[in-house]
Design an enzyme around this catalytic site. Sequence first.
Site, mmCIF file in Angstrom:
data_model
loop_
_atom_site.group_PDB
_atom_site.id
_atom_site.type_symbol
_atom_site.label_atom_id
_atom_site.label_comp_id
_atom_site.label_asym_id
_atom_site.label_seq_id
_atom_site.Cartn_x
_atom_site.Cartn_y
_atom_site.Cartn_z
ATOM 1 C CG HIS A 41 -1.764 -1.126 1.499
ATOM 2 N ND1 HIS A 41 -1.327 -2.503 1.406
ATOM 3 C CD2 HIS A 41 -3.092 -1.208 1.291
ATOM 4 C CE1 HIS A 41 -2.426 -3.315 1.619
ATOM 5 N NE2 HIS A 41 -3.651 -2.541 1.297
ATOM 6 C CB SER A 100 6.686 3.287 2.693
ATOM 7 O OG SER A 100 5.497 3.416 2.029
ATOM 8 C CD GLU A 118 -1.883 4.090 -3.717
ATOM 9 O OE1 GLU A 118 -1.337 4.179 -2.708
ATOM 10 O OE2 GLU A 118 -3.242 4.268 -3.737
ATOM 11 N N GLY A 144 -2.971 -4.600 -2.858
ATOM 12 C CA GLY A 144 -1.794 -5.235 -2.265
ATOM 13 C C GLY A 144 -1.740 -6.379 -1.750
ATOM 14 C CG ASP A 164 1.106 1.898 5.917
ATOM 15 O OD1 ASP A 164 0.406 1.982 6.899
ATOM 16 O OD2 ASP A 164 1.715 3.050 5.593
HETATM 17 C C1 LIG Z 1 -1.643 4.535 4.656
HETATM 18 S S1 LIG Z 1 -1.467 4.714 2.893
HETATM 19 C C2 LIG Z 1 0.226 4.199 2.553
HETATM 20 C C3 LIG Z 1 1.230 4.983 3.157
HETATM 21 C C4 LIG Z 1 2.689 4.550 2.818
HETATM 22 N N1 LIG Z 1 2.884 3.192 3.077
HETATM 23 C C5 LIG Z 1 3.638 5.461 3.334
HETATM 24 O O1 LIG Z 1 4.229 4.922 4.439
HETATM 25 O O2 LIG Z 1 4.082 6.333 3.013
HETATM 26 C C6 LIG Z 1 -2.367 3.520 2.138
HETATM 27 C C7 LIG Z 1 -2.350 3.413 0.468
HETATM 28 O O3 LIG Z 1 -2.939 2.414 0.113
HETATM 29 C C8 LIG Z 1 -3.867 2.620 -0.898
HETATM 30 N N2 LIG Z 1 -4.657 1.509 -1.013
HETATM 31 C C9 LIG Z 1 -5.884 1.175 -0.552
HETATM 32 N N3 LIG Z 1 -6.212 -0.001 -0.622
HETATM 33 C C10 LIG Z 1 -5.512 -0.574 -1.287
HETATM 34 C C11 LIG Z 1 -5.135 -1.866 -1.876
HETATM 35 N N4 LIG Z 1 -5.952 -2.957 -1.564
HETATM 36 N N5 LIG Z 1 -3.986 -2.291 -2.590
HETATM 37 C C12 LIG Z 1 -3.167 -1.353 -2.777
HETATM 38 N N6 LIG Z 1 -3.221 -0.185 -2.453
HETATM 39 C C13 LIG Z 1 -4.161 0.294 -1.654
HETATM 40 C C14 LIG Z 1 -4.313 3.988 -0.539
HETATM 41 O O4 LIG Z 1 -4.925 4.816 -1.953
HETATM 42 C C15 LIG Z 1 -3.273 4.782 0.180
HETATM 43 O O5 LIG Z 1 -2.742 5.534 -0.766
#
Ligand SMILES: C[S@@+](CC[C@H](N)C(=O)[O-])C[C@H]1O[C@@H](n2cnc3c(N)ncnc32)[C@H](O)[C@@H]1O
Length: 289
Positions: A41, A100, A118, A144, A164
Amino acid sequence: MNYRHAFHAGNHCDVLKHAALSIALARLKAKDKPFAVLDTHAGRGSYDLSGEEARRSGEHHGGVLRIYNESDAPRALQPYLLAVGACNPFGGALRWYPGSPLIIQSALRADDSAKFCELHPDERRRLQDAIGRDGRIKIFERDGYEAVRAFLPPKERRGLVLIDPPFEKPGEYERLAQALTDGMKRWASGAFMIWGPIKDDAGFGAFAQAAATIGRRHMLEAELSIGPRAAGELSGSRLVVINPPFGLAAGLAECLPYLSRKLAAARGGGWRVRETENGACAIDEGAAG
Ligand SMILES: C[S@@+](CC[C@H](N)C(=O)[O-])C[C@H]1O[C@@H](n2cnc3c(N)ncnc32)[C@H](O)[C@@H]1O
């Protein structure tokens, strides 16, 4: 998908997660053999703290701004502070905060590799811009959790998975536990780092118990609270790491007393590092003071 990490970039939760990620990556680099990282994520990779979302929430004021450019940071926090500093090469006030993916990119050596997932199109486009052309990195429009099944094990056979999620949909904890089970089946020696909020304790607390069964041989839990627990409020956050890289627990035990002191919002917060290995358990903890 309503969640936008830009409102939360650089807050106390990011500081815990990104400090731990930076230490884990530094430990992986301690060996010559290449490693692989999967960030399930990923988010947009780079956050403008002078942008509208960050200004509206102001969350980074209670997080990274309290420790950036301070002279008393412990050594184990340096990889994280260096990664933040690298995004702000012209000095002055902190403006750009690395997500990240940028922290991972800054740690990769020539033969290491990373995959970022993403789902949100705009976040992914920005992520692509933030990463630029980099032959070591692939970015996917892919769920993810599904990526854990599709991409593991990596050919390098050593490395880390960061999970995450935004925790905005019901059933997220069940999906997390399933992804971890699937991931461990495919890559039993991989390090799996999972971030969760301390808010609704039944949720992440129950997941952490399930994780202890899934990763039964070796697991680390780290927690940073900036105040007392209060229903519905985000008083802190927690990491579960299955197969933690050697030195991660020690690095966190060095950073967390400092972070808990610097980031405290009210009395009643604290920190904890708990490592369980082959049935033996070591706990380091303290109150914010
Ligand atoms: C908490 S943020 C990530 C922050 C990042 N890991 C960081 O530490 O900088 C979660 C992200 O996951 C994306 N997202 C939501 N559901 C998802 C999925 N099932 N698979 C991949 N990405 C997803 C959202 O759009 C969002 O940008």
